[in-house]
Design a protein around this motif. Structure first.
Motif, short mmCIF file in Angstrom:
data_model
loop_
_atom_site.label_atom_id
_atom_site.label_comp_id
_atom_site.label_asym_id
_atom_site.label_seq_id
_atom_site.Cartn_x
_atom_site.Cartn_y
_atom_site.Cartn_z
N ARG A 1 -15.37 2.62 1.35
CA ARG A 1 -14.96 3.30 0.37
C ARG A 1 -14.51 2.39 -0.87
NH1 ARG A 1 -11.16 8.50 1.08
NH2 ARG A 1 -12.79 9.61 1.30
N ASP A 2 -15.15 2.77 -2.05
CA ASP A 2 -15.06 1.94 -3.19
C ASP A 2 -13.79 2.13 -3.75
OD1 ASP A 2 -15.54 -0.37 -4.82
OD2 ASP A 2 -16.57 0.95 -6.11
N LEU A 3 -12.98 1.20 -4.33
CA LEU A 3 -11.47 1.56 -5.22
C LEU A 3 -11.76 1.96 -6.44
CD1 LEU A 3 -9.35 -1.25 -3.48
CD2 LEU A 3 -9.40 1.13 -2.88
N VAL A 33 -2.19 4.27 -3.23
CA VAL A 33 -3.75 4.36 -2.92
C VAL A 33 -3.67 4.76 -1.36
CG1 VAL A 33 -6.26 3.62 -2.48
CG2 VAL A 33 -4.86 3.08 -4.66
N TYR A 34 -3.20 3.94 -0.56
CA TYR A 34 -3.25 4.39 0.83
C TYR A 34 -2.77 5.76 1.30
CZ TYR A 34 -2.17 4.21 5.81
OH TYR A 34 -2.08 4.65 7.09
N LYS A 41 -7.77 -0.67 5.99
CA LYS A 41 -8.15 -1.65 5.40
C LYS A 41 -7.01 -1.91 4.20
CE LYS A 41 -12.58 -0.90 6.21
NZ LYS A 41 -14.02 -0.59 5.81
N ILE A 42 -6.90 -0.54 3.45
CA ILE A 42 -6.27 -0.48 2.29
C ILE A 42 -4.70 -1.07 2.69
CG2 ILE A 42 -4.97 0.82 0.31
CD1 ILE A 42 -7.79 2.39 0.47
N LEU A 43 -4.39 -0.69 3.64
CA LEU A 43 -2.92 -1.00 4.06
C LEU A 43 -2.71 -2.28 4.46
CD1 LEU A 43 0.03 0.34 4.61
CD2 LEU A 43 -0.69 0.86 6.99
N LEU A 67 6.01 -0.80 3.36
CA LEU A 67 5.10 -0.88 4.23
C LEU A 67 5.20 -0.87 5.69
CD1 LEU A 67 1.54 -3.02 3.55
CD2 LEU A 67 3.01 -3.52 5.56
N TYR A 68 6.37 -1.51 5.89
CA TYR A 68 6.69 -1.91 7.51
C TYR A 68 7.01 -0.41 8.02
CZ TYR A 68 7.08 -6.99 7.41
OH TYR A 68 6.71 -8.33 7.01
#
Length: 123
Positions: A1-3, A33-34, A41-43, A67-68
């Motif tokens: 997927r393209d950003l 975005v995630y 993959k984004i994460l 994130l964690y």
């Protein structure tokens, strides 16, 4: 997927500049975005960017703690939040209370104790 083109431009600036603010801002953008895409993959890219930001600054990073929490890595989330508190870079309690990234830890005993400490600090 393209950003989205803006995200791609921010990635290019981040790679070019490689400074803490650029890295941290881009990592936060990727977390945003995630939240919509749910693409691992984004994460993973966000994690690499935020770890680089931490390495660049030598300081704790609130976005890395988020994130964690998303990854359900409670140990590192707690450590990062405590480090943020210790160097006074933690958002206020209202932000912590409403940040969806922290939903996975919100009911954990350590986080409730942590939040109580923050609540006393922000009085």
């Amino acid at each position: 997927r393209d950003l989205h083109p803006r995200v791609r431009r921010q990635r290019q600036m981040c790679i070019r500049d490689s400074n803490y603010n650029a890295l941290d801002n881009f990592g936060a953008t990727l977390l945003f975005v995630y939240d919509f895409e749910k693409d691992p993959k984004i994460l993973e890219e966000a994690k690499q960017i935020l770890l680089k930001a931490k390495l660049e600054s030598g300081k704790a990073n609130y976005n890395l703690a988020c994130l964690y929490a998303i990854e359900n890595d409670k140990y590192n989330c707690e450590k990062e939040l405590l480090d943020c508190l210790n160097i006074n870079v933690l958002p206020d309690k209202d932000h912590l209370d409403s940040d969806k990234d922290l939903d996975s830890i919100r009911e954990d005993e350590w986080f409730m104790n942590f939040f109580n400490i923050i609540s006393l600090r922000d009085v």
